[in-house]
Design an enzyme around this catalytic site. Structure first.
Site, mmCIF file in Angstrom:
data_model
loop_
_atom_site.group_PDB
_atom_site.id
_atom_site.type_symbol
_atom_site.label_atom_id
_atom_site.label_comp_id
_atom_site.label_asym_id
_atom_site.label_seq_id
_atom_site.Cartn_x
_atom_site.Cartn_y
_atom_site.Cartn_z
ATOM 1 N N LYS B 77 -18.986 161.196 7.706
ATOM 2 C CA LYS B 77 -17.720 160.616 8.146
ATOM 3 C C LYS B 77 -17.356 161.155 9.526
ATOM 4 O O LYS B 77 -17.647 162.318 9.831
ATOM 5 C CB LYS B 77 -16.642 161.000 7.118
ATOM 6 C CG LYS B 77 -15.250 160.452 7.389
ATOM 7 C CD LYS B 77 -14.282 160.903 6.287
ATOM 8 C CE LYS B 77 -12.877 160.369 6.494
ATOM 9 N NZ LYS B 77 -11.945 160.826 5.442
ATOM 10 N N SER B 152 -9.412 157.198 2.932
ATOM 11 C CA SER B 152 -9.801 156.988 4.304
ATOM 12 C C SER B 152 -11.316 156.994 4.523
ATOM 13 O O SER B 152 -11.789 156.436 5.504
ATOM 14 C CB SER B 152 -9.170 158.070 5.184
ATOM 15 O OG SER B 152 -9.695 159.350 4.854
ATOM 16 N N SER B 176 -9.022 160.551 -0.534
ATOM 17 C CA SER B 176 -9.826 159.805 0.437
ATOM 18 C C SER B 176 -11.321 159.726 0.141
ATOM 19 O O SER B 176 -12.039 159.003 0.824
ATOM 20 C CB SER B 176 -9.636 160.391 1.839
ATOM 21 O OG SER B 176 -8.395 159.984 2.365
#
Lengths: 95, 475
Positions: B77, B152, B176
């Site tokens: 990420k 997220s 997330s």
């Protein structure tokens, strides 16, 4: 309404942000909506509860203070949007 | 090449020379090539590097000197630092930023010969539940591209769903990792707070932030965790507790009968969809049939979790994001005449509107006249929530619940009311408020193949037990 235009302007100043007319409206609407929702916490009595601030069980994680080279001067400047050979450059502060 | 859904299959085929790391990397690159333009998962693909690295590791395999993750292709990420690679937290304010060092978690993967294939999209500064707030544009759910992947760490979940890598590292501050795992039908783990070093993780809310792991199955996640967890000189809050051999625990210990609690309020929640409720109840029933004790417990504090979360995380974020000022790195506004202007214009042009909203909210709850009413109040509530949760674990091994109240929603659907979007995380925030580990595993789909998730939480540092149980009940 907890946050009015004047409060928002002050918060924006403290946060070094600014909003145009349209975003001011949106910010005020969203913030007050969120704060109204958050206010439900007042239903719970916490008079005799101590705040919880530390989540890690590691306490006073000390180590000897040994001098080490972190980033080199050159690498430290590498990502700067404006620089000279030694320093970050910003607009003139003193007249 | 066939689709691999487990690392142990890859390892055995690599060791028996059926495949090489080179062909494996080529395979994932092909999958990325096929769907990345449509789904917007990877914002950087390190193709040449991954190929070169694969060659080196193939050589090590020939000599028998490879690390324990040889053959593991990983995506990270865009909140994890990787030296000499871009890092932007999907924000314009870090425009052009190149990492100067590597996050501990990423370094430990590299040390064991995992291959990093690229950087994955996410909500800006990990703030969001839909992966719609990114300077790189939104990411789509591979099962139904008209829907969000969750957030997220949405793209990190899609990367597994669309077979673009075998494992992803994400971050989980309020759900997330688990929420997108649920939306995309993959496994997502948030370990105990402080289990994995946060060194090199872009800070959002430091007393909540946790690196998390996505995979196709629990064992791959466990194997990754045992490599990246543990003490680290660069994070003074990271736990010094020994890291158990999780995979051994899963594979070798005999199954046990557990005492499991489910929170009554989660199944009575107004926002819970009929489908998710039905799937959760049937999972609970199957656990009972398997001989586990599953009982309802009361947790009246449930509805207060999100307000507590939003007060504390925005407060921490407003402070953490103070460093982005346009002076030392990242974006700088072109329209500036003096220093104050430089800060204000840079931050107003560089941060997206959701991030700005959270900075303002955080500044508000920390401001002198409201500090006690909001910030201290939320810290007190955090203690109450922790004590109430700990109390459940005095009598039960696990707490189970749906990961999310709904399946993946349509793109744009939750954009009008901020509170509605925040409610997506109602079942995942407890683990972050309390600091306990929790995992989302797939629990069936609707008639269109959209996934439902099932969440299991355990007490602090009980990952061994948690992963073992999650693996047993995965179908």
């Amino acid at each position: 309404m907890k946050v009015d235009k004047k409060t928002l302007e002050n918060l924006a100043y403290l946060s070094r942000l600014e909003f145009d007319e349209k975003n001011t409206e949106k910010m005020l609407g969203d913030l007050n909506r969120i704060l109204d929702w958050i206010d439900m916490l007042n239903e719970v009595d916490t008079t005799h509860t101590a705040p919880l601030a530390q989540m890690s069980a590691e306490i006073n994680n000390l180590r000897p203070d040994v001098l080490k080279q972190g980033l080199s001067h050159k690498d430290g400047l590498k990502n700067a949007p404006k620089k000279d050979s030694d320093y970050f450059r910003v607009p003139k502060v003193l007249e | 090449m066939k689709k691999y859904s487990s690392f142990s299959d890859i390892q055995s085929d690599i060791l028996s020379q059926k495949i090489t790391c080179e062909t494996l990397v080529a395979y994932y690159l092909q999958n990325i090539e096929a769907r990345n333009a449509e789904l917007n998962v990877f914002t950087s693909v390190y193709a040449d590097e991954a190929k070169a690295q694969a060659k080196i590791i193939d050589e090590k395999i020939k000599n028998g000197t490879q690390g324990k993750l040889a053959g593991l292709v990983v995506g990270i990420k865009d909140v994890l630092a990787y030296q000499n690679h871009p890092l932007q937290a999907s924000s314009k304010i870090l425009d052009g930023f190149i990492s100067q060092f590597t996050a501990t978690a990423v370094q430990r993967l590299l040390n064991e010969d995992a291959i990093i294939i690229g950087r994955q999209n996410c909500d800006e500064f990990a703030m969001g539940s839909s992966n719609e707030n990114s300077t790189y544009g939104l990411t789509r759910n591979a099962q139904d591209p008209s829907r969000v992947p969750g957030g997220s760490s949405g793209a990190s979940a899609v990367a597994i769903q669309a077979d673009m890598c075998l494992v992803s590292l994400g971050s989980d501050t309020g759900g997330s990792v688990r929420q997108p795992a649920s939306f995309c039908g993959v496994v997502g783990l948030k370990p105990t707070y402080s289990r994995i070093s946060r060194y090199g993780l872009v800070a959002y809310a430091s007393s909540f932030d946790c690196i998390g792991i996505f995979g196709n199955n629990v064992i791959d996640v466990a194997k990754t965790l045992e490599v990246i967890a543990g003490a680290d000189d660069f994070d003074s809050t990271v736990s010094k507790n020994d890291v158990p051999n999780y995979t051994q625990e899963i594979l070798e210990k005999a199954p046990q009968k557990y005492k499991i609690a489910y929170i009554k309020e989660t199944l009575e929640n107004d926002g819970l969809s009929a489908l998710v409720k039905e799937k959760t109840l049937s999972k609970i029933k199957s656990l009972q049939e398997a001989g586990h004790t599953v009982e309802a417990v009361d947790f009246p504090l449930l509805k207060y979790l999100l307000p507590v979360y939003y007060i504390l995380t925005t407060a921490e974020a407003s402070s953490n994001l103070g460093r982005y000022d346009g002076v030392r790195y990242g974006y700088r506004s072109k329209n500036v005449s003096d220093l104050k202007d430089l800060y204000v214009k840079t931050r107003s042009e560089g941060f997206g509107i959701e991030v700005q909203k959270r900075i303002i909210l955080g500044t508000f709850v920390l401001s002198a006249s409201y500090y006690d009413a909001y910030y201290t109040k939320a810290q007190k509530m955090r203690r109450l929530v922790k004590e109430a949760t700990d109390k459940i674990f005095e009598n039960y091994d696990f707490i189970v619940m749906p990961t999310t109240p709904n399946i993946a929603f349509k793109i744009g659907e939750n954009q009008t009311d901020p509170v509605q979007m925040y409610l997506e995380d109602i079942f995942t925030v407890q683990a972050n408020v309390v600091g306990i580990p929790a995992i989302s595993i797939p629990n069936g789909t609707d008639e269109n193949g959209l996934s439902v998730g099932f969440q299991i939480a355990s007490s602090h540092f009980q990952e061994e037990k948690l992963l073992k149980f999650a693996n047993e009940i995965s179908n």
